[in-house]
Write a protein that holds these residues in place. Structure first.
Motif, PDB file in Angstrom:
ATOM      1  N   GLY A 135       0.709  -0.664   0.244  1.00 24.12           N
ATOM      2  CA  GLY A 135      -0.037   0.641  -0.213  1.00 24.12           C
ATOM      3  C   GLY A 135       0.616   1.145   0.551  1.00 24.12           C
ATOM      4  N   PRO A 136       0.440   2.877   0.173  1.00 18.78           N
ATOM      5  CA  PRO A 136       1.009   3.575  -0.150  1.00 18.78           C
ATOM      6  C   PRO A 136       2.055   3.621   1.914  1.00 18.78           C
ATOM      7  N   ALA A 137       2.558   5.132   1.564  1.00 20.70           N
ATOM      8  CA  ALA A 137       3.401   4.725   2.856  1.00 20.70           C
ATOM      9  C   ALA A 137       2.881   4.830   4.043  1.00 20.70           C
ATOM     10  N   GLY A 138       3.508   4.155   4.713  1.00 23.39           N
ATOM     11  CA  GLY A 138       3.278   3.682   5.967  1.00 23.39           C
ATOM     12  C   GLY A 138       2.398   2.383   6.483  1.00 23.39           C
ATOM     13  N   ALA A 139       1.861   1.994   5.058  1.00 25.36           N
ATOM     14  CA  ALA A 139       1.093   0.290   5.037  1.00 25.36           C
ATOM     15  C   ALA A 139       1.627  -0.263   6.032  1.00 25.36           C
ATOM     16  N   GLY A 140       3.120  -0.456   5.059  1.00 22.62           N
ATOM     17  CA  GLY A 140       4.053  -1.677   5.936  1.00 22.62           C
ATOM     18  C   GLY A 140       4.457  -1.337   6.940  1.00 22.62           C
ATOM     19  N   GLN A 141       4.105  -0.763   7.325  1.00 21.49           N
ATOM     20  CA  GLN A 141       4.405  -0.185   9.386  1.00 21.49           C
ATOM     21  C   GLN A 141       3.045  -1.291   9.565  1.00 21.49           C
ATOM     22  N   TYR A 142       1.953  -1.048   8.718  1.00 19.21           N
ATOM     23  CA  TYR A 142       0.678  -1.280   9.386  1.00 19.21           C
ATOM     24  C   TYR A 142       0.674  -3.192   9.719  1.00 19.21           C
ATOM     25  N   VAL A 143       1.447  -3.382   8.222  1.00 23.59           N
ATOM     26  CA  VAL A 143       1.277  -5.017   8.070  1.00 23.59           C
ATOM     27  C   VAL A 143       3.344  -5.473   9.265  1.00 23.59           C
ATOM     28  N   LYS A 144       3.887  -4.566   9.519  1.00 26.95           N
ATOM     29  CA  LYS A 144       4.501  -5.506  10.485  1.00 26.95           C
ATOM     30  C   LYS A 144       4.148  -5.154  11.583  1.00 26.95           C
ATOM     31  N   ALA A 145       2.857  -4.585  12.017  1.00 26.43           N
ATOM     32  CA  ALA A 145       1.838  -4.238  13.435  1.00 26.43           C
ATOM     33  C   ALA A 145       1.722  -5.854  13.448  1.00 26.43           C
ATOM     34  N   ALA A 146       1.045  -6.090  12.131  1.00 21.12           N
ATOM     35  CA  ALA A 146       0.007  -7.592  12.237  1.00 21.12           C
ATOM     36  C   ALA A 146       1.054  -8.225  12.690  1.00 21.12           C
ATOM     37  N   ASN A 147       2.171  -8.615  11.665  1.00 23.02           N
ATOM     38  CA  ASN A 147       3.371 -10.034  12.170  1.00 23.02           C
ATOM     39  C   ASN A 147       3.537  -9.804  13.204  1.00 23.02           C
ATOM     40  N   GLN A 148       3.972  -8.350  13.681  1.00 17.73           N
ATOM     41  CA  GLN A 148       4.553  -9.171  15.722  1.00 17.73           C
ATOM     42  C   GLN A 148       2.701  -8.959  16.049  1.00 17.73           C
ATOM     43  N   LEU A 149       1.612  -8.455  16.313  1.00 19.20           N
ATOM     44  CA  LEU A 149       1.365  -9.856  17.120  1.00 19.20           C
ATOM     45  C   LEU A 149       1.177 -11.051  16.786  1.00 19.20           C
ATOM     46  N   VAL A 150       1.355 -11.702  15.578  1.00 17.94           N
ATOM     47  CA  VAL A 150       1.617 -13.082  15.691  1.00 17.94           C
ATOM     48  C   VAL A 150       2.138 -13.649  16.204  1.00 17.94           C
ATOM     49  N   VAL A 151       3.365 -12.750  16.257  1.00 20.78           N
ATOM     50  CA  VAL A 151       4.190 -13.824  16.453  1.00 20.78           C
ATOM     51  C   VAL A 151       4.704 -13.373  18.269  1.00 20.78           C
ATOM     52  N   GLY A 152       3.918 -11.930  18.553  1.00 21.83           N
ATOM     53  CA  GLY A 152       3.958 -12.076  20.122  1.00 21.83           C
ATOM     54  C   GLY A 152       3.534 -13.259  20.865  1.00 21.83           C
ATOM     55  N   GLY A 153       1.580 -12.977  20.251  1.00 20.59           N
ATOM     56  CA  GLY A 153       0.469 -14.094  20.559  1.00 20.59           C
ATOM     57  C   GLY A 153       1.137 -15.343  20.919  1.00 20.59           C
ATOM     58  N   THR A 154       2.067 -15.882  19.390  1.00 16.39           N
ATOM     59  CA  THR A 154       2.483 -17.046  19.535  1.00 16.39           C
ATOM     60  C   THR A 154       2.887 -17.524  20.290  1.00 16.39           C
ATOM     61  N   TYR A 155       4.656 -16.361  20.836  1.00 13.54           N
ATOM     62  CA  TYR A 155       5.343 -16.910  21.141  1.00 13.54           C
ATOM     63  C   TYR A 155       4.651 -17.342  23.065  1.00 13.54           C
ATOM     64  N   ALA A 156       3.746 -15.997  23.223  1.00  8.92           N
ATOM     65  CA  ALA A 156       3.150 -16.080  24.704  1.00  8.92           C
ATOM     66  C   ALA A 156       2.419 -17.802  24.607  1.00  8.92           C
ATOM     67  N   LEU A 157       1.986 -18.505  23.903  1.00  8.01           N
ATOM     68  CA  LEU A 157       1.162 -19.869  23.530  1.00  8.01           C
ATOM     69  C   LEU A 157       2.154 -20.764  23.748  1.00  8.01           C
ATOM     70  N   VAL A 158       3.443 -20.766  22.969  1.00  9.35           N
ATOM     71  CA  VAL A 158       4.458 -21.680  23.057  1.00  9.35           C
ATOM     72  C   VAL A 158       4.771 -22.129  24.303  1.00  9.35           C
ATOM     73  N   ALA A 159       5.004 -20.505  25.535  1.00 10.60           N
ATOM     74  CA  ALA A 159       5.030 -20.006  26.704  1.00 10.60           C
ATOM     75  C   ALA A 159       4.747 -21.645  27.624  1.00 10.60           C
ATOM     76  N   GLU A 160       2.995 -21.652  27.532  1.00  7.99           N
ATOM     77  CA  GLU A 160       1.747 -22.222  28.291  1.00  7.99           C
ATOM     78  C   GLU A 160       2.420 -23.393  27.907  1.00  7.99           C
ATOM     79  N   ALA A 161       2.429 -23.494  26.840  1.00  2.00           N
ATOM     80  CA  ALA A 161       1.996 -25.266  26.055  1.00  2.00           C
ATOM     81  C   ALA A 161       3.027 -26.075  26.626  1.00  2.00           C
ATOM     82  N   ILE A 162       4.623 -25.053  26.769  1.00  2.00           N
ATOM     83  CA  ILE A 162       5.968 -25.713  27.534  1.00  2.00           C
ATOM     84  C   ILE A 162       5.856 -25.893  29.202  1.00  2.00           C
ATOM     85  N   VAL A 163       5.543 -24.839  29.967  1.00  2.92           N
ATOM     86  CA  VAL A 163       4.548 -24.700  30.866  1.00  2.92           C
ATOM     87  C   VAL A 163       3.894 -26.348  31.726  1.00  2.92           C
ATOM     88  N   LEU A 164       2.786 -25.977  30.903  1.00  7.17           N
ATOM     89  CA  LEU A 164       1.392 -27.108  30.851  1.00  7.17           C
ATOM     90  C   LEU A 164       2.074 -28.116  30.767  1.00  7.17           C
TER      91      LEU A 164
END
Ligand code: NAD
Length: 290
Positions: free
Chosen positions: A159-188
Motif C-alpha cells: 500500500g502507500p506510505a505507512g502501509a508496510g508498518q501496519y503489516v509489520k504491526a500485524a506480524n508482531q501481533l501474531v509473533v508475540g501471541g504465538t510466543y505466549a502460547l508456546v510458553a504456556e504449552a511448555i509450562v503445562l
C-alpha cells in the motif's frame, strides 16, 4: 549496481549490509558503534564518519535503526545530504505515522521514501531470506527491488506510505501471541511431567506448527534466551500495535494481553533477552521460575 548508504549496523543491519556488498553494491555504512563499522569493513564495505558523509553521493539510502527516535534523529541529516531523486528505504520498525511523515517531508525535497520493515529475525537477516512489507509507490518499490532481492526472499508492496508498518504491526501481533502460547504449552507439559521436547516435536508436525516452533523450541526448552530480537524491541512494537489498533478503531484483546506479558518481562529486568524469554513470565505466573 548502486552506491548505497547504510545507517544502523546492528543485529539486523550488519548482515543485511554484508549481503548488499556481496551482491556487488558499493556500500558505505555508519553506526554509533565502532565494532559495527569494523564488521562492515571486514565484509568489504566502507565506513563513514557520520550520516551526512555516508549519504553523500548515494543513490540509495538505507536505515535499520531501533525505533522512531533514532530514525527521526538521522532523517534531517539524510534530507540535507541526499542527492536529488535518491531513494530512501527505511527497514526499521516504527509507527506508521512517522513513516508517513518521512514520506511527506521527503517528497517535498525530492527524496523518494519507502517504509520497508522486515520479518524473519536475525537468522532471516543472516540467511538473506527476510520477508519485507513495503509501503510507498509502485515505481519506487520497483527501483528498490535489487536491494530487496539481496536481503530477502518474500517482498511485497502492501500500500502507500505507512502501509508496510501496519503489516509489520500485524506480524508482531501474531509473533508475540504465538510466543505466549508456546510458553504456556511448555509450562503445562513440564508441570505435568511429560516429555516436553517430544511434545513440541509433535506440535510442530500438526496444526499447531509454526516457524517459532521450528526455530525456537530447542532454545526455549534449554532456557537459552540470548538475543535475537530483544524484549525491549518487542515492547516497542506492542506499543505500535495498540496505537495502530486504536487509530483504526478496532479491538485487539489478544494483542493487549500479550503486550502486558511483554511489559512484565521488561519490568522484571529481561528487556535485553530474546523475546522467547516471555517463557520466564509464564513460568513465574505458575510459581515455576527457572
Ligand atoms: P540493534 O539495536 O541491534 O541495531 C540498531 C543499530 O543502530 C545499533 O548498532 C546502534 O548502534 C545503531 N544506531 C542507533 N542510533 C543510531 C544513530 N543515531 N546513528 C547511527 N547508528 C545508530 O537493533 P536490530 O535488532 O538490528 O533492530 C533494528 C530494527 O529492526 C528495529 O526497528 C527492530 O524492531 C527491527 N527488527 C529486528 C529484528 C530482530 O530479530 N532483531 C527482526 C525484525 C525487525
Amino acid at each position: 549496481m548502486s552506491r548505497i548508504a547504510f545507517i544502523g549496523l546492528g543485529v539486523m543491519g550488519s548482515p543485511m549490509a554484508g549481503h548488499l556488498v556481496r551482491a556487488g553494491h558499493e556500500v558505505t555504512g555508519f553506526d554509533l558503534g565502532q565494532e559495527a563499522m569494523a564488521r562492515l569493513r571486514a565484509a568489504g564495505g566502507a565506513s563513514a564518519a557520520g550520516v551526512a558523509e555516508a549519504v553523500k553521493g548515494a543513490e540509495i539510502v538505507i536505515t535499520m535503526l531501533p525505533a522512531d527516535p533514532q530514525v527521526e534523529a538521522v532523517f534531517p541529516e539524510i534530507l540535507g545530504s541526499a542527492e536529488p531523486g535518491a531513494l530512501y528505504v527505511d527497514f526499521s520498525t516504527i509507527t506508521p505515522q512517522t513513516s508517513q511523515k518521512l514520506a511527506r517531508e521527503g517528497a517535498a525535497r525530492g527524496l523518494r521514501v519507502l517504509d520497508a520493515p522486515v520479518s524473519g529475525g536475525e537468522k532471516g537477516a543472516v540467511d538473506a531470506v527476510l520477508s519485507i512489507m513495503v509501503g510507498g509507490s509502485r515505481e519506487d518499490f520497483e527501483a528498490a527491488t535489487p536491494v530487496f532481492e539481496a536481503v530477502g526472499r518474500t517482498f511485497k508492496l502492501v500500500g502507500p506510505a505507512g502501509a508496510g508498518q501496519y503489516v509489520k504491526a500485524a506480524n508482531q501481533l501474531v509473533v508475540g501471541g504465538t510466543y505466549a502460547l508456546v510458553a504456556e504449552a511448555i509450562v503445562l507439559m513440564e508441570a505435568a511431567g511429560v516429555d516436553a521436547a517430544a511434545g513440541l516435536d509433535v506440535l510442530a508436525g500438526g496444526l499447531a506448527a509454526s516457524r517459532i516452533l521450528d526455530i525456537k523450541r530447542e532454545s526455549m526448552l534449554a532456557r537459552d534466551f540470548r538475543p535475537g530480537f530483544r524484549i525491549d524491541l518487542h515492547h516497542k512494537d506492542m506499543g505500535i500495535i495498540l496505537d495502530a489498533a486504536r487509530g483504526a478503531d478496532v479491538a485487539v484483546p489478544m494483542g493487549a494481553l500479550t503486550a502486558q506479558l511483554i511489559a512484565a518481562a521488561r519490568a522484571r529486568g529481561h528487556g535485553g533477552l530474546d523475546h522467547s524469554a516471555l517463557l520466564k513470565v509464564t513460568e513465574s505466573l505458575s510459581g515455576r521460575d527457572s
